[in-house]
Motif scaffolding. Structure first.
Motif, PDB file in Angstrom:
ATOM      1  N   PRO A 119       0.711  -1.153  -0.061  1.00  0.00           N
ATOM      2  CA  PRO A 119       0.087  -0.042  -0.122  1.00  0.00           C
ATOM      3  C   PRO A 119       0.870   1.162  -0.136  1.00  0.00           C
ATOM      4  O   PRO A 119       2.129   1.269   0.342  1.00  0.00           O
ATOM      5  N   SER A 120       0.135   2.369  -0.576  1.00  0.00           N
ATOM      6  CA  SER A 120       1.045   3.511  -0.430  1.00  0.00           C
ATOM      7  C   SER A 120       1.208   4.071   0.847  1.00  0.00           C
ATOM      8  O   SER A 120       0.599   3.882   1.899  1.00  0.00           O
ATOM      9  N   GLY A 121       2.633   4.708   0.987  1.00  0.00           N
ATOM     10  CA  GLY A 121       3.092   4.961   2.388  1.00  0.00           C
ATOM     11  C   GLY A 121       3.649   3.793   3.260  1.00  0.00           C
ATOM     12  O   GLY A 121       3.952   4.052   4.408  1.00  0.00           O
ATOM     13  N   ALA A 122       3.614   2.433   2.594  1.00  0.00           N
ATOM     14  CA  ALA A 122       3.949   1.530   3.463  1.00  0.00           C
ATOM     15  C   ALA A 122       5.436   1.697   3.954  1.00  0.00           C
ATOM     16  O   ALA A 122       5.891   1.026   5.136  1.00  0.00           O
ATOM     17  N   GLY A 123       6.314   2.046   2.977  1.00  0.00           N
ATOM     18  CA  GLY A 123       7.744   2.227   3.159  1.00  0.00           C
ATOM     19  C   GLY A 123       8.832   1.337   2.225  1.00  0.00           C
ATOM     20  O   GLY A 123       9.761   1.215   2.424  1.00  0.00           O
ATOM     21  N   LYS A 124       7.884   1.251   1.080  1.00  0.00           N
ATOM     22  CA  LYS A 124       8.723   0.580   0.044  1.00  0.00           C
ATOM     23  C   LYS A 124       9.937   1.301  -0.664  1.00  0.00           C
ATOM     24  O   LYS A 124      10.988   0.762  -0.882  1.00  0.00           O
ATOM     25  N   SER A 125       9.549   2.977  -0.764  1.00  0.00           N
ATOM     26  CA  SER A 125      10.705   3.520  -1.178  1.00  0.00           C
ATOM     27  C   SER A 125      11.986   3.672  -0.018  1.00  0.00           C
ATOM     28  O   SER A 125      13.122   3.928  -0.402  1.00  0.00           O
ATOM     29  N   THR A 126      11.425   3.609   1.086  1.00  0.00           N
ATOM     30  CA  THR A 126      12.505   3.558   2.174  1.00  0.00           C
ATOM     31  C   THR A 126      13.419   2.503   2.006  1.00  0.00           C
ATOM     32  O   THR A 126      14.550   2.552   2.650  1.00  0.00           O
ATOM     33  N   ILE A 127      12.960   1.463   1.724  1.00  0.00           N
ATOM     34  CA  ILE A 127      13.818   0.146   1.450  1.00  0.00           C
ATOM     35  C   ILE A 127      14.779   0.505   0.459  1.00  0.00           C
ATOM     36  O   ILE A 127      16.124   0.195   0.887  1.00  0.00           O
ATOM     37  N   PRO A 154      14.810   6.623  -9.253  1.00  0.00           N
ATOM     38  CA  PRO A 154      13.846   7.002  -8.232  1.00  0.00           C
ATOM     39  C   PRO A 154      12.520   6.713  -8.604  1.00  0.00           C
ATOM     40  O   PRO A 154      12.113   6.911 -10.040  1.00  0.00           O
ATOM     41  N   GLN A 155      11.470   7.166  -7.739  1.00  0.00           N
ATOM     42  CA  GLN A 155      10.227   7.306  -7.972  1.00  0.00           C
ATOM     43  C   GLN A 155       9.712   8.252  -9.199  1.00  0.00           C
ATOM     44  O   GLN A 155       8.800   7.674  -9.952  1.00  0.00           O
ATOM     45  N   HIS A 156      10.189   9.350  -8.866  1.00  0.00           N
ATOM     46  CA  HIS A 156       9.988  10.263 -10.124  1.00  0.00           C
ATOM     47  C   HIS A 156      11.040  10.098 -11.079  1.00  0.00           C
ATOM     48  O   HIS A 156      12.112   9.885 -10.591  1.00  0.00           O
ATOM     49  N   ARG A 195       0.522  -2.656   5.369  1.00  0.00           N
ATOM     50  CA  ARG A 195       0.790  -1.246   5.836  1.00  0.00           C
ATOM     51  C   ARG A 195       1.847  -0.950   7.056  1.00  0.00           C
ATOM     52  O   ARG A 195       2.485  -1.864   7.420  1.00  0.00           O
ATOM     53  N   ARG A 196       1.989   0.168   6.913  1.00  0.00           N
ATOM     54  CA  ARG A 196       3.117   0.819   7.988  1.00  0.00           C
ATOM     55  C   ARG A 196       2.834   0.396   9.302  1.00  0.00           C
ATOM     56  O   ARG A 196       1.690   0.505   9.761  1.00  0.00           O
ATOM     57  N   PRO A 197       3.685  -0.039  10.267  1.00  0.00           N
ATOM     58  CA  PRO A 197       4.786  -0.701   9.848  1.00  0.00           C
ATOM     59  C   PRO A 197       5.043  -1.944   8.908  1.00  0.00           C
ATOM     60  O   PRO A 197       4.279  -2.681   9.312  1.00  0.00           O
TER      61      PRO A 197
HETATM   62  N1  LIG Z   1      12.984  11.225   5.640  1.00  0.00           N
HETATM   63  C1  LIG Z   1      11.840  10.933   5.856  1.00  0.00           C
HETATM   64  N2  LIG Z   1      11.624  11.484   7.204  1.00  0.00           N
HETATM   65  C2  LIG Z   1      10.329  11.194   7.895  1.00  0.00           C
HETATM   66  N3  LIG Z   1       9.337  10.208   7.564  1.00  0.00           N
HETATM   67  C3  LIG Z   1       9.636   9.802   6.288  1.00  0.00           C
HETATM   68  C4  LIG Z   1      10.921   9.990   5.452  1.00  0.00           C
HETATM   69  N4  LIG Z   1      10.780   9.379   4.446  1.00  0.00           N
HETATM   70  C5  LIG Z   1       9.576   8.745   4.442  1.00  0.00           C
HETATM   71  N5  LIG Z   1       8.817   8.885   5.431  1.00  0.00           N
HETATM   72  C6  LIG Z   1       7.595   8.165   5.961  1.00  0.00           C
HETATM   73  O1  LIG Z   1       7.570   6.945   5.927  1.00  0.00           O
HETATM   74  C7  LIG Z   1       6.716   6.354   5.372  1.00  0.00           C
HETATM   75  C8  LIG Z   1       6.815   5.532   4.254  1.00  0.00           C
HETATM   76  O2  LIG Z   1       7.529   6.257   3.047  1.00  0.00           O
HETATM   77  P1  LIG Z   1       7.881   5.566   1.897  1.00  0.00           P
HETATM   78  O3  LIG Z   1       8.090   6.545   0.788  1.00  0.00           O
HETATM   79  O4  LIG Z   1       8.936   4.490   1.965  1.00  0.00           O
HETATM   80  O5  LIG Z   1       6.525   5.009   1.124  1.00  0.00           O
HETATM   81  P2  LIG Z   1       6.282   4.141   0.103  1.00  0.00           P
HETATM   82  O6  LIG Z   1       5.688   2.831   0.368  1.00  0.00           O
HETATM   83  O7  LIG Z   1       7.263   4.368  -0.892  1.00  0.00           O
HETATM   84  O8  LIG Z   1       4.983   4.969  -0.506  1.00  0.00           O
HETATM   85  P3  LIG Z   1       4.432   5.249  -1.996  1.00  0.00           P
HETATM   86  O9  LIG Z   1       3.861   4.123  -2.514  1.00  0.00           O
HETATM   87  O10 LIG Z   1       3.267   6.420  -1.834  1.00  0.00           O
HETATM   88  O11 LIG Z   1       5.530   5.854  -2.857  1.00  0.00           O
HETATM   89  C9  LIG Z   1       5.771   7.496   5.029  1.00  0.00           C
HETATM   90  O12 LIG Z   1       4.770   7.518   6.027  1.00  0.00           O
HETATM   91  C10 LIG Z   1       6.474   8.860   5.097  1.00  0.00           C
HETATM   92  O13 LIG Z   1       5.706   9.814   5.381  1.00  0.00           O
END
Ligand SMILES: Nc1ncnc2c1ncn2[C@@H]1O[C@H](COP(=O)(O)OP(=O)(O)OP(=O)(O)O)[C@@H](O)[C@H]1O
Ligand SMILES: [Mg+2]
Lengths: 266, 252
Positions: free
Chosen positions: B38-46, B79-81, B207-209
């Motif tokens: 799901p959006s905001g799960a933390g995928k890009s964070t990985i 990157p995503q964009h 979902r997050r976490p």
């Molecule tokens: N640098 C940061 N500082 C604080 N919070 C962050 C940071 N980067 C991401 N987050 C939070 O971590 C969570 C996960 O972000 P992430 O970008 O990894 O989501 P995502 O799964 O890639 O979402 P999407 O599908 O919308 O791209 C989000 O709630 C975001 O607000």
């Protein structure tokens, strides 16, 4: 499409762009001219624009001689200010605490009233070029510094992350991404500052100079010649417009991609 | 043969918000693996953790059997964009990674130029990104990624911003390209059909976490021409159920 038609079209487009500005300025000048003629006001109080223009043409040699020092003071002061603003902006970008240390000082410098500072700077540094450079720098330095620092910070985070993933150093990221990202901010700052710069130079000359538009205005005023004051104002306005246009041209050359934004497959 | 990439119990917090709660996943050499969530799960964070943009809070990451920290930038990251630089021409954008690696601009251009045809960008070398369509921008970003010659590609929602028709076209194109080059790919997406169409395996995140809800193998034969075969549809439905109603999986 035939050649003459497209030429006509281009003139029409050009007029569409500058037409409104010409119209508003023209109306203003016309109203002024009518008022000066019909109200019977003395030309030593409010000269008509036609008289100002006639005097400007008659006095063109004197005006020219006094414009040259103003231009050099403006450009020299602006160049110094730009160089220092750029160096400081880079230092601030690499070492952020510097920003918190320096910005309050610069903000205070922007609150100094020019009327009070200009005579003092002339008193300390004489009638030469130095006080003019300093005053021009004083009014233009901070806007340029803010524009640059903000420009660096506007860098797309994805672009930074990308370069980081490629193993680019902080220095490399600055050169490849942060510096080009600051260009639109830089030019926006440049367009504003260049107009401040002319005003700053004239103010400095007003406070004391051998030659220059500022001192020319002061002398004309003391001789009860408002027509000559306004002729000098006309010259300074044209000078500001010319410098402004120059920044726009430079921006077009330096940022050829900017005009394409939103455009597709030209 | 050791695994190309392996994450064990990788965690990440932002302040007191837990974003990744022990992610465990792996990718074999030459494998195409997707992360769905799901959006905001933390995928890009990985991906930020893998590319060095962020520091993790626990867990291990191994690359080719060695800790990731001991390797030298094994990933090419998209990157995503698209992150194309508006001030660089398309050819200089695609050559960016090579330039950063130390190649001269001329040599870098020489290396990417022959690939423009294959990426559907021929004739657009000297244009600026603003002059490209959305699909072309993504292909340019993808070219910039693969030309870096890294051991593994990390693609963050490469087609997320495209309209449905363009996206489907791009998915087919990527599948053809992958069949030809057999890159090792980790792809992030929130498009279930895209994940099923392109991947050998899919990880579904909660979902997050975020943690891994399920790992699903896609044993469909390649090349996959048919997006809507009955087998593919069944897997899609299964994944959608997991995403929309995650409780049963969490209870086990
Ligand atoms: N640098 C940061 N500082 C604080 N919070 C962050 C940071 N980067 C991401 N987050 C939070 O971590 C969570 C996960 O972000 P992430 O970008 O990894 O989501 P995502 O799964 O890639 O979402 P999407 O599908 O919308 O791209 C989000 O709630 C975001 O607000
Ligand atoms: Mg994301």
């Amino acid at each position: 499409m035939s050649q003459p038609f497209s030429a006509t079209l281009r003139i029409a487009v050009l007029f569409g762009k500058v037409g409104p500005a010409l119209l508003s300025v023209g109306t203003l000048v016309l109203a002024w001219e009518l008022y000066a003629r019909l109200s019977g006001i003395s030309p030593t109080t409010l000269p008509a624009p036609s008289r100002v223009l006639a005097q400007a043409i008659q006095q063109r040699q004197a005006l020219f001689d006094n414009t040259v020092p103003t231009i050099s003071a403006t450009l020299a002061g602006f160049a110094c200010s730009l160089a220092v603003a750029f160096i400081l902006s880079v230092l601030i970008d690499f070492f952020n605490p510097l920003r918190r240390a320096l910005f309050p000082v610069f903000i205070i410098s922007q609150t100094l009233p020019l009327v009070a500072i200009a005579p003092l700077v002339v008193l300390w540094f004489g009638f030469g070029l130095t006080p003019k450079i300093m005053l021009v720098a004083l009014v233009t330095f901070f806007p340029m510094l803010v524009a640059l620092v903000q420009g660096y910070e506007s860098t797309d985070r994805d672009i930074s992350a990308l370069l980081n993933s490629m193993g680019a150093s902080r220095m490399r990221i600055f050169r490849l991404a942060r510096l080009p990202s600051s260009l639109p901010y830089f030019f926006a700052g440049l367009r504003i500052s260049i107009t401040y710069a002319v005003v700053g130079a004239i103010f400095a000359e007003y406070a004391g100079a051998a030659k220059g538009l500022g001192i020319y205005m002061l002398n004309a005023k003391n001789n009860f010649r408002p027509d000559l004051v306004l002729a000098a104002v006309l010259v300074s306005a044209l000078l500001t417009l010319a410098l402004f246009a120059a920044t726009v041209l430079i921006q077009r050359v330096v940022m050829p991609w900017e005009r394409l934004d939103g455009a597709r497959k030209s | 043969m050791s695994r190309r990439l392996e994450l064990r119990q990788v965690s990440k917090r932002f302040g007191d918000i837990d974003v990744l709660a022990g992610i465990t996943l792996h990718v074999e050499p030459g494998e195409f693996v997707s992360i769905l969530g799901p959006s905001g799960a933390g995928k890009s964070t990985i991906f930020s953790l893998l590319t060095g943009g962020l520091e993790g809070h626990g867990g291990d990451v191994d690359f080719d059997g060695r800790p990731l920290a001991d390797t030298r930038r094994p990933f090419a990251f998209m990157p995503q964009h698209d992150a194309l630089m508006p001030w660089r021409t398309v050819i200089d954008n695609t050559a960016l990674g090579l330039e950063v690696q130390g190649m001269s601009r001329k040599a870098a251009r020489g290396k990417v130029a022959p690939l423009f045809g294959e990426f559907g960008l021929a004739g657009f070398e000297q244009k600026y990104p603003a002059q490209l369509s959305g699909g072309m921008r993504q292909r340019a970003a993808l070219l910039r990624t693969v030309v870096q010659d890294r051991a593994m590609l990390l693609l963050d929602e490469p087609f997320g911003a495209l309209d449905a028709l363009t996206r489907t076209g791009m998915q087919r194109w990527l599948q053809t390209m992958w069949d030809r080059h057999r890159w090792t790919v980790l792809l992030i997406t929130h498009d279930v059909r895209e994940a099923v169409f392109l991947s050998d395996r899919v990880y579904v995140l909660s979902r997050r976490p975020a943690s891994v809800l399920r790992e699903i193998a896609i044993p469909l034969p390649r090349p996959r021409k048919d997006l809507a075969s009955p087998e593919a549809s069944a897997i899609e439905a299964d994944i959608l159920n997991t995403l929309l109603d995650p409780q049963p999986a969490e209870r086990t």
